[in-house]
Motif scaffolding. Sequence first.
Motif, PDB file in Angstrom:
ATOM      1  N   ARG A 109      97.310 -19.645 -52.454  1.00 21.98           N
ATOM      2  CA  ARG A 109      97.400 -19.870 -53.916  1.00 21.98           C
ATOM      3  C   ARG A 109      98.503 -20.886 -54.207  1.00 21.98           C
ATOM      4  NH1 ARG A 109     101.018 -17.036 -57.225  1.00 21.98           N
ATOM      5  NH2 ARG A 109     100.770 -17.407 -59.470  1.00 21.98           N
ATOM      6  N   LEU A 110      99.624 -20.743 -53.516  1.00 22.01           N
ATOM      7  CA  LEU A 110     100.749 -21.649 -53.734  1.00 22.01           C
ATOM      8  C   LEU A 110     100.342 -23.090 -53.434  1.00 22.01           C
ATOM      9  CD1 LEU A 110     103.756 -21.856 -54.447  1.00 22.01           C
ATOM     10  CD2 LEU A 110     104.266 -21.621 -52.003  1.00 22.01           C
ATOM     11  N   ALA A 111      99.597 -23.265 -52.339  1.00 24.80           N
ATOM     12  CA  ALA A 111      99.166 -24.617 -51.957  1.00 24.80           C
ATOM     13  C   ALA A 111      98.255 -25.213 -53.033  1.00 24.80           C
ATOM     14  CB  ALA A 111      98.444 -24.579 -50.615  1.00 24.80           C
ATOM     15  N   ARG A 112      97.368 -24.385 -53.584  1.00 21.34           N
ATOM     16  CA  ARG A 112      96.479 -24.873 -54.654  1.00 21.34           C
ATOM     17  C   ARG A 112      97.282 -25.289 -55.883  1.00 21.34           C
ATOM     18  NH1 ARG A 112      93.336 -20.459 -52.848  1.00 21.34           N
ATOM     19  NH2 ARG A 112      94.007 -19.107 -54.578  1.00 21.34           N
ATOM     20  N   LEU A 113      98.276 -24.432 -56.253  1.00 24.18           N
ATOM     21  CA  LEU A 113      99.099 -24.749 -57.429  1.00 24.18           C
ATOM     22  C   LEU A 113      99.862 -26.056 -57.216  1.00 24.18           C
ATOM     23  CD1 LEU A 113     100.569 -21.195 -58.155  1.00 24.18           C
ATOM     24  CD2 LEU A 113      98.903 -22.438 -59.549  1.00 24.18           C
ATOM     25  N   ALA A 114     100.450 -26.195 -56.021  1.00 28.36           N
ATOM     26  CA  ALA A 114     101.248 -27.386 -55.727  1.00 28.36           C
ATOM     27  C   ALA A 114     100.375 -28.635 -55.749  1.00 28.36           C
ATOM     28  CB  ALA A 114     101.935 -27.232 -54.375  1.00 28.36           C
ATOM     29  N   ALA A 115      99.133 -28.472 -55.291  1.00 26.90           N
ATOM     30  CA  ALA A 115      98.226 -29.621 -55.262  1.00 26.90           C
ATOM     31  C   ALA A 115      97.915 -30.092 -56.679  1.00 26.90           C
ATOM     32  CB  ALA A 115      96.935 -29.246 -54.525  1.00 26.90           C
ATOM     33  N   VAL A 116      97.724 -29.115 -57.609  1.00 24.65           N
ATOM     34  CA  VAL A 116      97.450 -29.491 -59.002  1.00 24.65           C
ATOM     35  C   VAL A 116      98.625 -30.298 -59.573  1.00 24.65           C
ATOM     36  CG1 VAL A 116      97.105 -28.608 -61.340  1.00 24.65           C
ATOM     37  CG2 VAL A 116      95.924 -27.524 -59.406  1.00 24.65           C
ATOM     38  N   LEU A 117      99.856 -29.826 -59.266  1.00 25.90           N
ATOM     39  CA  LEU A 117     101.035 -30.512 -59.812  1.00 25.90           C
ATOM     40  C   LEU A 117     101.388 -31.767 -59.013  1.00 25.90           C
ATOM     41  CD1 LEU A 117     103.369 -27.446 -60.520  1.00 25.90           C
ATOM     42  CD2 LEU A 117     101.906 -28.670 -62.145  1.00 25.90           C
ATOM     43  N   GLY A 118     100.848 -31.840 -57.790  1.00 26.37           N
ATOM     44  CA  GLY A 118     101.162 -32.975 -56.928  1.00 26.37           C
ATOM     45  C   GLY A 118     102.601 -32.959 -56.444  1.00 26.37           C
ATOM     46  N   ILE A 119     103.133 -31.773 -56.198  1.00 25.26           N
ATOM     47  CA  ILE A 119     104.492 -31.707 -55.639  1.00 25.26           C
ATOM     48  C   ILE A 119     104.519 -30.814 -54.405  1.00 25.26           C
ATOM     49  CG2 ILE A 119     105.651 -32.206 -57.819  1.00 25.26           C
ATOM     50  CD1 ILE A 119     106.207 -29.349 -58.240  1.00 25.26           C
ATOM     51  N   GLU A 120     105.569 -30.953 -53.620  1.00 25.32           N
ATOM     52  CA  GLU A 120     105.671 -30.230 -52.348  1.00 25.32           C
ATOM     53  C   GLU A 120     106.134 -28.803 -52.522  1.00 25.32           C
ATOM     54  OE1 GLU A 120     106.817 -31.478 -48.475  1.00 25.32           O
ATOM     55  OE2 GLU A 120     107.548 -33.349 -49.372  1.00 25.32           O
ATOM     56  N   THR A 121     105.863 -27.970 -51.533  1.00 23.75           N
ATOM     57  CA  THR A 121     106.433 -26.626 -51.495  1.00 23.75           C
ATOM     58  C   THR A 121     107.132 -26.420 -50.168  1.00 23.75           C
ATOM     59  OG1 THR A 121     104.582 -25.558 -50.417  1.00 23.75           O
ATOM     60  CG2 THR A 121     104.463 -25.754 -52.807  1.00 23.75           C
ATOM     61  N   PHE A 122     108.101 -25.539 -50.186  1.00 26.20           N
ATOM     62  CA  PHE A 122     108.765 -25.163 -48.939  1.00 26.20           C
ATOM     63  C   PHE A 122     108.560 -23.694 -48.680  1.00 26.20           C
ATOM     64  CE2 PHE A 122     110.973 -29.010 -50.067  1.00 26.20           C
ATOM     65  CZ  PHE A 122     111.083 -29.639 -48.837  1.00 26.20           C
ATOM     66  N   ARG A 123     108.317 -23.354 -47.454  1.00 21.67           N
ATOM     67  CA  ARG A 123     108.210 -21.955 -47.086  1.00 21.67           C
ATOM     68  C   ARG A 123     109.339 -21.665 -46.114  1.00 21.67           C
ATOM     69  NH1 ARG A 123     105.846 -18.189 -49.267  1.00 21.67           N
ATOM     70  NH2 ARG A 123     104.853 -17.255 -47.456  1.00 21.67           N
ATOM     71  N   GLY A 124     110.116 -20.663 -46.419  1.00 20.69           N
ATOM     72  CA  GLY A 124     111.209 -20.298 -45.527  1.00 20.69           C
ATOM     73  C   GLY A 124     111.631 -18.890 -45.836  1.00 20.69           C
ATOM     74  N   ARG A 125     112.841 -18.519 -45.380  1.00 18.21           N
ATOM     75  CA  ARG A 125     113.316 -17.169 -45.683  1.00 18.21           C
ATOM     76  C   ARG A 125     113.447 -17.034 -47.200  1.00 18.21           C
ATOM     77  NH1 ARG A 125     116.141 -18.245 -41.118  1.00 18.21           N
ATOM     78  NH2 ARG A 125     118.054 -18.840 -42.207  1.00 18.21           N
ATOM     79  N   PHE A 126     113.140 -15.815 -47.684  1.00 20.21           N
ATOM     80  CA  PHE A 126     113.034 -15.601 -49.127  1.00 20.21           C
ATOM     81  C   PHE A 126     114.361 -15.777 -49.858  1.00 20.21           C
ATOM     82  CE2 PHE A 126     108.953 -12.783 -49.305  1.00 20.21           C
ATOM     83  CZ  PHE A 126     108.209 -13.883 -48.899  1.00 20.21           C
ATOM     84  N   LYS A 127     114.276 -16.327 -51.066  1.00 19.82           N
ATOM     85  CA  LYS A 127     115.425 -16.349 -51.962  1.00 19.82           C
ATOM     86  C   LYS A 127     115.873 -14.895 -52.167  1.00 19.82           C
ATOM     87  CE  LYS A 127     112.537 -18.234 -54.853  1.00 19.82           C
ATOM     88  NZ  LYS A 127     111.833 -18.793 -56.030  1.00 19.82           N
ATOM     89  N   PRO A 128     117.115 -14.536 -52.239  1.00 22.81           N
ATOM     90  CA  PRO A 128     118.270 -15.427 -52.398  1.00 22.81           C
ATOM     91  C   PRO A 128     118.848 -15.995 -51.095  1.00 22.81           C
ATOM     92  CG  PRO A 128     119.007 -13.160 -52.517  1.00 22.81           C
ATOM     93  CD  PRO A 128     117.511 -13.120 -52.343  1.00 22.81           C
ATOM     94  N   SER A 129     118.098 -16.011 -50.017  1.00 22.81           N
ATOM     95  CA  SER A 129     118.574 -16.757 -48.847  1.00 22.81           C
ATOM     96  C   SER A 129     118.702 -18.236 -49.237  1.00 22.81           C
ATOM     97  CB  SER A 129     117.570 -16.618 -47.701  1.00 22.81           C
ATOM     98  OG  SER A 129     117.790 -17.642 -46.747  1.00 22.81           O
ATOM     99  N   THR A 130     119.653 -18.905 -48.620  1.00 22.65           N
ATOM    100  CA  THR A 130     119.835 -20.321 -48.961  1.00 22.65           C
ATOM    101  C   THR A 130     118.888 -21.215 -48.150  1.00 22.65           C
ATOM    102  OG1 THR A 130     121.561 -20.504 -47.294  1.00 22.65           O
ATOM    103  CG2 THR A 130     122.283 -20.031 -49.534  1.00 22.65           C
ATOM    104  N   HIS A 131     118.072 -20.586 -47.286  1.00 23.66           N
ATOM    105  CA  HIS A 131     117.249 -21.332 -46.345  1.00 23.66           C
ATOM    106  C   HIS A 131     116.371 -22.406 -46.990  1.00 23.66           C
ATOM    107  CE1 HIS A 131     114.039 -21.249 -42.928  1.00 23.66           C
ATOM    108  NE2 HIS A 131     114.943 -22.171 -42.703  1.00 23.66           N
ATOM    109  N   MET A 132     115.562 -21.980 -47.977  1.00 25.64           N
ATOM    110  CA  MET A 132     114.636 -22.940 -48.599  1.00 25.64           C
ATOM    111  C   MET A 132     115.386 -24.020 -49.387  1.00 25.64           C
ATOM    112  SD  MET A 132     111.222 -20.906 -49.847  1.00 25.64           S
ATOM    113  CE  MET A 132     111.929 -19.457 -50.595  1.00 25.64           C
TER     114      MET A 132
END
Length: 363
Positions: free
Chosen positions: A89-112
Amino acid sequence: MRFREGTFDRSKTGILRPFCPAHAVASLPEINLDDLKAENLSLILLDVDHTLVKWKQEEFSPEVLAWVKKAKEMGFEMCILSNTRHPERLARLAAVLGIETFRGRFKPSTHMYEMALEKYGKKPEDAVMIGDQIMTDVFGANRAGIDAIWVQKMEGPEFAGTKINRVVERLVTSLLYRSLVIPLDTTSDPAPNTPFFERTIVKQFLKFCFVGGISFVIDSAVSYVLMFKIPLDGDLLSNRGGQYLLDHFPSLFRFANSPTGAFLPVATVIAASIAMINSYFLNRSFTFKIKSNENKGKQALRLYIVGYMGLFINLVVRTGLFTIIPGHPKRSWAIATVLSAVIVAMWNFVGQRYFAFRVHKSE
Ligand SMILES: [Mg+2]
């Protein structure tokens, strides 16, 4: 609890600082992109659920789409940092907006956050995080050294785990709202070429000194009357009262070498308290021009807090300077008195302008 918009004074949040956003704004499209540009921000990090789109849904509002489009046109780098468990779902949403997404350790981790900074070659101060959750979006951003804008959660249901976060969030924000402030109208920065004596702060300071002069006369008169003019049982109140203090609290008043000397601090506090009534009324209506009748009680309380702290500073500075300045005692006394008066006047001006008579949005 109602969501409140505004800017947080983060110097006042104490141990809650890591959870404090820079601003609270009702919704993403209401965030002014020109303001972000003016703050030299160039990377916008976005939460998804209840920030860009409702939980589980994939329909963006026209306002959100327009805002994202405009941000791109203005040259902002943008990407999504999401804790979602549904990457498709996230990939579809990002595609509509034309922006990137990052997947990493969950917030509030500073990873992403760090992944995003590295990918775009940005420093934390170049970026801003926009999200609807204090405990993930805002806390994570602050941990990564990035300022956050907290937006009100969109209408509708949300993930069960999020609901638990909301309980803590309500508790934290009820405390954070105390530092949500708007400046006094009159304290806005002057136009660059305003003549010195026409600047609001200069005018306020001159008026404040005038009011201070009246308060000084009241203070001195009350102190003089208390010390030398009130009779009691064939003696003076100050003598009788001072003797009572020396008899009952010898260790507390051992600095005094006479009953009158022991009574002086008492007279000082009474006289200062009465003079503060004058400071309150005149500075409120004349110096700082508070028009609203609301918060009178709170403002008076804050003025007395500032006033008594000023009195304490006065006692410490004056006694301290008197002790360390060499020469004739009268000369030392005069220097100590003038210097402590100047220091305390500055203290009272700053305290009254920025604390006692400041408009707190939470009131
Ligand atoms: Mg969210």
